[in-house]
Enzyme design. Structure first.
Site, PDB file in Angstrom:
ATOM      1  N   HIS A  16      -6.340   2.330   4.560  1.00 55.08           N
ATOM      2  CA  HIS A  16      -7.874   1.515   4.835  1.00 55.08           C
ATOM      3  C   HIS A  16      -8.092   1.898   6.515  1.00 55.08           C
ATOM      4  O   HIS A  16      -9.590   1.832   6.682  1.00 55.08           O
ATOM      5  CB  HIS A  16      -7.755   0.548   4.890  1.00 55.08           C
ATOM      6  CG  HIS A  16      -7.566  -0.646   5.546  1.00 55.08           C
ATOM      7  ND1 HIS A  16      -5.885  -1.026   5.803  1.00 55.08           N
ATOM      8  CD2 HIS A  16      -7.663  -1.454   6.729  1.00 55.08           C
ATOM      9  CE1 HIS A  16      -5.498  -1.830   6.114  1.00 55.08           C
ATOM     10  NE2 HIS A  16      -6.683  -2.086   7.399  1.00 55.08           N
TER      11      HIS A  16
HETATM   12  C1  UD1 Z   1     -11.076  -4.850   9.070  1.00 53.03           C
HETATM   13  C2  UD1 Z   1     -10.959  -5.194  10.080  1.00 53.03           C
HETATM   14  C3  UD1 Z   1      -9.170  -4.733  10.203  1.00 53.03           C
HETATM   15  C4  UD1 Z   1      -8.803  -4.889   9.396  1.00 53.03           C
HETATM   16  C5  UD1 Z   1      -9.007  -4.840   7.643  1.00 53.03           C
HETATM   17  C6  UD1 Z   1      -8.371  -5.298   6.730  1.00 53.03           C
HETATM   18  C7  UD1 Z   1     -12.391  -4.618  11.509  1.00 53.03           C
HETATM   19  C8  UD1 Z   1     -13.179  -4.645  12.938  1.00 53.03           C
HETATM   20  N1  UD1 Z   1     -11.868  -3.936  10.965  1.00 53.03           N
HETATM   21  O1  UD1 Z   1     -11.404  -3.792   8.378  1.00 53.03           O
HETATM   22  O2  UD1 Z   1      -8.983  -4.883  11.679  1.00 53.03           O
HETATM   23  O3  UD1 Z   1      -6.859  -4.176   9.736  1.00 53.03           O
HETATM   24  O4  UD1 Z   1     -10.331  -5.798   7.558  1.00 53.03           O
HETATM   25  O5  UD1 Z   1      -8.480  -5.037   5.438  1.00 53.03           O
HETATM   26  O6  UD1 Z   1     -13.158  -6.329  11.929  1.00 53.03           O
HETATM   27  N2  UD1 Z   1     -15.365  -3.607   1.502  1.00 53.03           N
HETATM   28  C9  UD1 Z   1     -16.019  -4.289   0.351  1.00 53.03           C
HETATM   29  N3  UD1 Z   1     -15.787  -5.288   0.034  1.00 53.03           N
HETATM   30  C10 UD1 Z   1     -15.226  -6.123   0.413  1.00 53.03           C
HETATM   31  C11 UD1 Z   1     -14.215  -5.551   1.467  1.00 53.03           C
HETATM   32  C12 UD1 Z   1     -14.809  -4.966   2.419  1.00 53.03           C
HETATM   33  O7  UD1 Z   1     -16.537  -3.302  -0.485  1.00 53.03           O
HETATM   34  O8  UD1 Z   1     -14.612  -6.807   0.082  1.00 53.03           O
HETATM   35  C13 UD1 Z   1     -16.355  -3.008   2.322  1.00 53.03           C
HETATM   36  C14 UD1 Z   1     -17.568  -3.242   3.460  1.00 53.03           C
HETATM   37  O9  UD1 Z   1     -19.308  -3.105   3.156  1.00 53.03           O
HETATM   38  C15 UD1 Z   1     -17.306  -1.950   4.797  1.00 53.03           C
HETATM   39  C16 UD1 Z   1     -15.601  -0.947   4.580  1.00 53.03           C
HETATM   40  O10 UD1 Z   1     -15.358  -1.909   2.708  1.00 53.03           O
HETATM   41  O11 UD1 Z   1     -18.122  -0.776   4.313  1.00 53.03           O
HETATM   42  C17 UD1 Z   1     -14.980  -1.734   5.621  1.00 53.03           C
HETATM   43  O12 UD1 Z   1     -15.382  -3.129   5.507  1.00 53.03           O
HETATM   44  P1  UD1 Z   1     -14.812  -4.073   6.951  1.00 53.03           P
HETATM   45  O13 UD1 Z   1     -14.831  -5.334   6.702  1.00 53.03           O
HETATM   46  O14 UD1 Z   1     -16.372  -3.916   7.773  1.00 53.03           O
HETATM   47  O15 UD1 Z   1     -13.720  -3.271   7.574  1.00 53.03           O
HETATM   48  P2  UD1 Z   1     -11.947  -3.424   6.614  1.00 53.03           P
HETATM   49  O16 UD1 Z   1     -11.946  -1.855   6.958  1.00 53.03           O
HETATM   50  O17 UD1 Z   1     -11.822  -4.419   5.810  1.00 53.03           O
HETATM   51  N1  UDP Z   2      -1.970  -6.388   0.728  1.00 49.81           N
HETATM   52  C1  UDP Z   2      -2.383  -7.121  -0.008  1.00 49.81           C
HETATM   53  N2  UDP Z   2      -2.617  -6.812  -1.248  1.00 49.81           N
HETATM   54  C2  UDP Z   2      -2.962  -4.894  -1.384  1.00 49.81           C
HETATM   55  C3  UDP Z   2      -3.187  -4.025  -0.051  1.00 49.81           C
HETATM   56  C4  UDP Z   2      -2.157  -4.867   0.934  1.00 49.81           C
HETATM   57  O1  UDP Z   2      -2.534  -8.575  -0.229  1.00 49.81           O
HETATM   58  O2  UDP Z   2      -3.717  -4.533  -1.834  1.00 49.81           O
HETATM   59  C5  UDP Z   2      -1.971  -7.512   1.820  1.00 49.81           C
HETATM   60  C6  UDP Z   2      -0.503  -6.641   2.097  1.00 49.81           C
HETATM   61  O3  UDP Z   2       0.793  -7.011   1.634  1.00 49.81           O
HETATM   62  C7  UDP Z   2      -0.483  -7.648   4.029  1.00 49.81           C
HETATM   63  C8  UDP Z   2      -1.783  -7.245   4.408  1.00 49.81           C
HETATM   64  O4  UDP Z   2      -2.322  -7.356   2.908  1.00 49.81           O
HETATM   65  O5  UDP Z   2       0.423  -8.860   3.764  1.00 49.81           O
HETATM   66  C9  UDP Z   2      -1.858  -6.622   5.659  1.00 49.81           C
HETATM   67  O6  UDP Z   2      -3.708  -6.750   5.186  1.00 49.81           O
HETATM   68  P1  UDP Z   2      -4.853  -5.426   5.883  1.00 49.81           P
HETATM   69  O7  UDP Z   2      -3.752  -4.027   4.925  1.00 49.81           O
HETATM   70  O8  UDP Z   2      -5.776  -5.474   5.125  1.00 49.81           O
HETATM   71  O9  UDP Z   2      -4.827  -6.055   7.122  1.00 49.81           O
HETATM   72  P2  UDP Z   2      -4.159  -5.140   8.281  1.00 49.81           P
HETATM   73  O10 UDP Z   2      -2.615  -5.903   8.469  1.00 49.81           O
HETATM   74  O11 UDP Z   2      -4.473  -3.858   9.201  1.00 49.81           O
HETATM   75  O12 UDP Z   2      -5.351  -6.183   9.672  1.00 49.81           O
END
Ligand code: UD1
Ligand code: UDP
Length: 358
Positions: A207
């Site tokens: 992601h």
């Molecule tokens: C964010 C964090 C990243 C973390 C990740 C965990 C930042 C800069 N990045 O990235 O460090 O690893 O969360 O998963 O804060 N979206 C949905 N539904 C949701 C959530 C997100 O559709 O429930 C969409 C948002 O609208 C957006 C995209 O996914 O368009 C990215 O979401 P965003 O929260 O900006 O960043 P992540 O990639 O989730």
């Molecule tokens: N995780 C989850 N469901 C998923 C994918 C990941 O619960 O579909 C959990 C994973 O086991 C870990 C956490 O989410 O505990 C990691 O989050 P993510 O990868 O979104 O963010 P990051 O750690 O890179 O910030």
């Protein structure tokens, strides 16, 4: 002690699950959810499964550019801090929610405690690196998951604020892993079919911005998984959903299950029983390490160098050939090395908060 905790993204809910429980034994906590993650399977499922207290505030702020999201959060969090007048603000990790909360607090002189401080990728274009560095530099109390993170703080002249407490992700893993074994082992694919988790499989998550803005990265990663001897399970983060669906339609993968995001208990079940793991997640690469599973991390930089020992976690470019080669490497998992603490980070965090506030 009155603590305002701000969370917004999936990994922060997991950390708060263990830490909030400990804080609330003796202190008052106000929980703020920024709304950064908002789908039921990216947010609600964690609160329900992990019995995290219902947030006192949900700001419903998500999407848009980094600046838009961070700025809206900054304005709303400032109002809450002025209203609640906490002794300290508690934030986790490196998301936009973390930085927005820290900035809001710093400007009105609310002290900040940053958990997972001192992690560094030394990659200046990585958005999470910017969030971490800024948050560390305006925080009063820097709680680290590893000794290496302490060393990183020292390089920036911040060691006097740093305390090693261990990793709350490791505590969550230890706390929930038995419960995870009793989960139902069925998953919902993106096409809406229910499938049983196969006996042998690889676990994939992807992601990060680095792997989703570049065209072709996901295709290379899925191309690698398609070639392996066992199927891959890939719960698709919403950031990648459209691209994953388009690739599925074009490439007709036979060896990959693309599913909706799964809850935490299912995720750690998948970690514990996988052959090997391919990910770009900071949390998942640590969980692979906790479970003694070999991992290939699709990033250009090390997030948790502590895990990069004896081929246990290797970096790869998003390149099919390289991923398959790295997955084929032998490794020796048979040694005792625990850089993430003793699995009791939450108690250590509360103790440091109490010491700081006297
Ligand atoms: C964010 C964090 C990243 C973390 C990740 C965990 C930042 C800069 N990045 O990235 O460090 O690893 O969360 O998963 O804060 N979206 C949905 N539904 C949701 C959530 C997100 O559709 O429930 C969409 C948002 O609208 C957006 C995209 O996914 O368009 C990215 O979401 P965003 O929260 O900006 O960043 P992540 O990639 O989730
Ligand atoms: N995780 C989850 N469901 C998923 C994918 C990941 O619960 O579909 C959990 C994973 O086991 C870990 C956490 O989410 O505990 C990691 O989050 P993510 O990868 O979104 O963010 P990051 O750690 O890179 O910030």
């Amino acid at each position: 002690m009155k603590v305002v905790t701000v969370v917004g993204a999936r990994p922060q809910f997991i950390k708060a699950a263990v830490v909030s429980r400990m804080i609330r034994k003796q202190h008052e906590e106000i929980l703020v959810h920024t709304g950064q993650h908002y789908d039921v399977d990216m947010s609600d499922v964690f609160f329900e499964e992990l019995e995290i207290p219902k947030p006192d505030y949900n700001l419903g702020i998500n999407g848009g550019s980094h600046a838009e999201m961070t700025a809206k959060m900054l304005v709303e969090i400032e109002k809450i801090l002025l209203e609640e007048k906490p002794d300290i603000l508690l934030v986790y990790g490196d998301t936009n929610s973390t930085l927005a909360a820290a900035l809001a607090a710093a400007k009105i002189h609310v002290p900040i405690c940053h958990v997972e401080a001192g992690a560094r990728t030394y990659c200046a274009t990585n958005p999470e690196e910017i969030n971490r560095i800024c948050t560390d530099h305006i925080s009063s109390l820097l709680l680290t998951c590893t000794k290496k993170s302490q060393d990183n703080l020292a390089k920036e002249g911040l060691e006097h604020k740093g305390r090693f407490v261990g990793d709350p992700m490791y505590e969550a893993f230890c706390f929930y892993k038995d419960k995870a074994e009793h989960m139902s082992h069925y998953l919902k694919t993106l096409e809406g079919k229910e499938i049983e988790v196969p006996a042998r499989y690889y676990y994939l998550t992807c992601h990060r911005e680095e792997n989703t803005i570049k065209d072709g990265a996901l295709e290379e990663i899925l191309g690698a998984m398609e070639q392996l001897s066992y199927p891959a399970i890939y719960p698709v983060h919403p950031r990648n959903k459209k691209r994953a669906e388009a690739l599925l339609e074009r490439c007709h993968y036979k060896n990959i299950y693309l599913t909706n995001p799964v809850g935490y208990l299912t995720s750690i079940y998948l970690v514990m029983h996988a052959e090997k793991i391919v990910t770009d997640s900071g949390g998942l690469q640590r969980e692979a390490f906790f479970a003694g599973k070999q991992c290939v991390t699709i990033l250009d930089f090390e997030v948790w160098p502590e895990t990069m020992v004896e081929n246990r976690n290797q970096l790869s470019r998003p390149d099919s050939k390289e991923i398959v080669e790295k997955l084929a490497c032998e490794q020796n998992l048979d040694y005792d090395y625990k850089p993430f603490g003793n699995g009791m980070a939450a108690a250590a965090i509360v103790k440091e908060l109490e010491k700081y506030l006297g």
